[in-house]
Design an enzyme around this catalytic site. Structure first.
Site, PDB file in Angstrom:
ATOM      1  N   LYS A  35      55.226  55.252   6.362  1.00  0.00           N
ATOM      2  CA  LYS A  35      56.362  55.911   7.143  1.00  0.00           C
ATOM      3  C   LYS A  35      58.121  56.036   6.707  1.00  0.00           C
ATOM      4  CE  LYS A  35      57.357  55.339  11.786  1.00  0.00           C
ATOM      5  NZ  LYS A  35      57.889  55.635  13.429  1.00  0.00           N
ATOM      6  N   TYR A 244      92.039  51.783   6.477  1.00  0.00           N
ATOM      7  CA  TYR A 244      92.236  52.974   7.100  1.00  0.00           C
ATOM      8  C   TYR A 244      92.822  52.564   8.829  1.00  0.00           C
ATOM      9  CZ  TYR A 244      90.376  56.616   3.415  1.00  0.00           C
ATOM     10  OH  TYR A 244      89.932  56.996   2.663  1.00  0.00           O
TER      11      TYR A 244
END
EC number: 5.1.1.1
Length: 349
Positions: A35, A244
């Protein structure tokens, strides 16, 4: 090239399947969970490799995934769908010869009315309270459901990654109470259940994360290497910030490599100033924030900056990285981004 390379070792996946298969008795079949595009690694190629290794039953989450796996494998192997027979699934189940694991009375009704005679299995809730018929519901419908000839009776363990958890024995008892004497093949165990021992194996196991090198299968072969290209290298002086919000500041003159990958590629921001990348076997700390497309790495101690740095590989598994990020290896694998160039082959040492 500013594209990272995700190397996937299909031979290692097949070897992990064989190792898990050997832990069960000869009369217990070993399936394979593919899956979520085989946990992000490419269901078409992974399913082929597992079929060559001997897998004959595959498990997916949705009928759409099942159709993709059927296209890859062709006729023959059984493809079971955990979500069962949802509204709108009838054509896919019929056209791609899928076997839904029916989870509710509504799904039983839908399947028997729309596709009477089409193979199906039944999922029973043994205590996880997620999917499956509850004991009272099962008691009400067992007669006609069993008469229709299910291929499989299954349930799912909630705590099999912890072998000492009392829930494992509780669910085993509940599952046996619902299924003993039915004469139908049964499945309770994924990877963790296989490791619990023969009492949990029944007639079919369905390993997932263990195939892809993850816990709790500690003896699994590594399956992936993620190599990130270095875009730029700069010297950063004492007191200068990187990234940042100025979350990292150089305490000494540092050589910083800017590397092409970020949270858009499945590297969580929680790795900021915590993760380690590798130049061969040499660890290199990630410094500053993980941004959308870039991370920055301190390579001051390297005699020469390589073209790529590895964030996954033999020296750091998805589970290791997950520990640093505060998540699980499943999430790391299934989040690996579409921008990575996927290459299938052996992992370099």
């Amino acid at each position: 090239m500013a594209t990272a390379t995700l190397t996937i070792d299909l031979d290692a996946i097949a070897a992990n399947w064989r190792a898990l298969d050997q832990m069960t008795a000869s009369d217990c079949q070993t399936g394979a969970v593919v899956k979520a595009d085989s946990y992000g690694l490419g269901a078409a190629k992974v399913a082929h490799a597992l079929a060559r290794a001997g897998a004959r039953r595959f498990f997916v989450a949705t009928c759409e995934e099942g159709a993709d796996v059927r296209r890859a494998l062709g006729s023959g192997p059984q493809i079971c769908v955990f979500s069962g027979h949802m509204e709108g699934d009838t054509a896919l189940i019929r056209d791609f010869d899928l076997t839904p694991m029916l989870n509710s009375i509504d799904q039983l009704t839908r399947h028997f009315e729309a596709l009477g005679g089409q193979p199906f299995g039944l999922q029973l809730d043994s205590g996880m309270n997620r999917l499956g018929l509850e004991p009272g519901e099962w008691e009400a419908v067992a007669g006609f459901a069993l008469e229709a000839g299910p291929e499989l009776l299954m349930s799912h363990l909630a705590c099999s990654d912890d072998p000492d958890h009392p829930m494992n024995a509780e669910q085993l008892g509940a599952f046996r109470a619902m299924t003993d004497g039915t004469g139908v093949p049964r499945s309770l165990s994924a990877t963790g259940g296989i490791l619990l021992g023969p009492a949990w194996h029944f007639e079919l196991t369905r390993p997932g994360i263990g195939l892809y090198g993850g816990r709790p299968f500690e003896n699994a072969r590594p399956v992936v290497r993620l190599s990130l290209p270095v875009i730029q290298v700069r010297e950063v002086e004492i007191g200068e910030p990187v990234g940042y919000s100025n979350t990292w500041t150089a305490e000494h003159t540092s050589t910083i490599a800017t590397v092409a990958a970020g949270y858009a590629d499945g590297l969580p921001r929680t790795l900021s100033s915590r993760a380690t990348l590798y130049a061969g076997r040499v660890p290199c700390p990630l410094v500053g924030r993980v941004s959308m497309d870039l991370i920055t790495v301190d390579v001051s101690h390297l005699p020469e900056v390589p073209e790529t740095l590895d964030i996954l590989g033999p020296h750091q598994t998805p589970d290791d990285l997950a520990d640093t990020a505060g998540t699980i290896g499943y999430e790391i694998l299934t989040s690996l981004g579409r921008r990575y160039q996927r290459r299938y082959g052996a992992l370099a040492a």
